[in-house]
Write a protein that holds these residues in place. Structure first.
Motif, short mmCIF file in Angstrom:
data_model
loop_
_atom_site.label_atom_id
_atom_site.label_comp_id
_atom_site.label_asym_id
_atom_site.label_seq_id
_atom_site.Cartn_x
_atom_site.Cartn_y
_atom_site.Cartn_z
N UNK A 65 0.84 -1.20 0.00
CA UNK A 65 0.00 0.00 0.00
C UNK A 65 0.87 1.24 0.00
N UNK A 66 1.92 1.23 0.81
CA UNK A 66 2.84 2.37 0.85
C UNK A 66 3.49 2.60 -0.52
N UNK A 67 3.90 1.52 -1.17
CA UNK A 67 4.53 1.66 -2.48
C UNK A 67 3.60 2.33 -3.48
N UNK A 68 2.34 1.90 -3.51
CA UNK A 68 1.38 2.49 -4.44
C UNK A 68 1.11 3.95 -4.08
N UNK A 69 0.98 4.23 -2.80
CA UNK A 69 0.75 5.60 -2.35
C UNK A 69 1.91 6.51 -2.76
N UNK A 72 1.99 7.25 -6.53
CA UNK A 72 1.00 8.26 -6.93
C UNK A 72 1.47 9.68 -6.62
N UNK A 73 2.42 9.81 -5.72
CA UNK A 73 2.94 11.13 -5.35
C UNK A 73 4.29 11.42 -5.97
N UNK A 74 4.67 10.62 -6.93
CA UNK A 74 5.87 10.92 -7.71
C UNK A 74 7.18 10.43 -7.15
N UNK A 75 7.14 9.63 -6.08
CA UNK A 75 8.40 9.05 -5.61
C UNK A 75 8.81 8.02 -6.65
N UNK A 76 9.95 8.24 -7.24
CA UNK A 76 10.39 7.42 -8.36
C UNK A 76 11.08 6.17 -7.87
N UNK A 77 10.45 5.04 -8.10
CA UNK A 77 11.03 3.80 -7.64
C UNK A 77 12.30 3.46 -8.40
N UNK A 78 12.40 3.92 -9.65
CA UNK A 78 13.62 3.66 -10.40
C UNK A 78 14.80 4.37 -9.74
N UNK A 125 6.14 9.62 2.76
CA UNK A 125 5.86 8.78 3.92
C UNK A 125 5.03 9.52 4.96
N UNK A 126 5.32 10.80 5.15
CA UNK A 126 4.53 11.60 6.09
C UNK A 126 3.09 11.72 5.60
#
Length: 136
Positions: A65-69, A72-78, A125-126
C-alpha cells in the motif's frame, strides 16, 4: 566486443568507489534523520549492513500500500528501488515481529540519488501516515 566497451565506459563514468560510498553515507544520514523525525518508524540496521541499502518498517501500514501511495505522489522507484518485504528471511532472522515484516520497505540508493529525492520520499511517507488507514 561492443558490450565490453560499453561496460568499460559505464564503469569509467562512475566516481571511484570511495567517493560513491561517501555519497551513500550522506544520503543515508539525511534519510535516517528524516525518518527519526517522523516518529514510529522502525529502522532495521544490521551492523554488517552496506551504506546504500536501508530497511524500514512503518507498523500499521502494509508495504504494498505504501509503495502504491508513494508512486502516486511521484516518488520514483527507479531512483530509489523501493521493494516491499524484500529479504524477509533476513528480517525474520533479525527477530522482527509480523507487523514490522508486513510493513517493511527496502530502500536502495544509487549514485544518482539527490537530497531532493530524500525529501520527496520523506514527504511521501509523512503524507501516507496522514492519509492511509492503519491496519491492525
Amino acid at each position: 566486443a561492443p558490450l565490453i566497451a560499453a561496460f568499460g565506459a559505464a564503469a569509467e563514468a562512475l566516481p571511484p568507489p570511495a567517493k560513491q560510498e561517501e555519497w551513500y553515507r550522506e544520503l543515508r544520514r539525511q534519510l535516517l534523520e528524516g525518518l527519526r523525525a517522523l516518529g514510529d518508524v522502525r529502522i532495521h540496521e544490521p551492523a554488517s549492513g552496506v551504506p546504500y541499502i536501508l530497511n524500514v518498517s512503518l507498523p500499521g501500514y502494509r508495504s504494498e500500500t505504501l509503495l502504491h501511495f508513494l508512486a502516486e505522489r511521484g516518488v520514483l522507484f527507479q531512483r530509489f528501488r523501493l521493494f516491499p518485504r524484500q529479504n524477509e528471511s533476513v528480517l525474520t532472522a533479525l527477530g522482527l515481529p509480523p507487523e514490522e515484516l508486513d510493513s517493511a520497505l527496502r530502500i536502495s540508493f544509487c549514485y544518482e540519488n539527490t537530497p531532493q529525492d530524500i525529501r520527496q520520499l520523506l514527504e511521501g511517507l509523512a503524507q501516507a501516515r496522514e492519509s492511509l488507514i492503519r491496519v491492525r
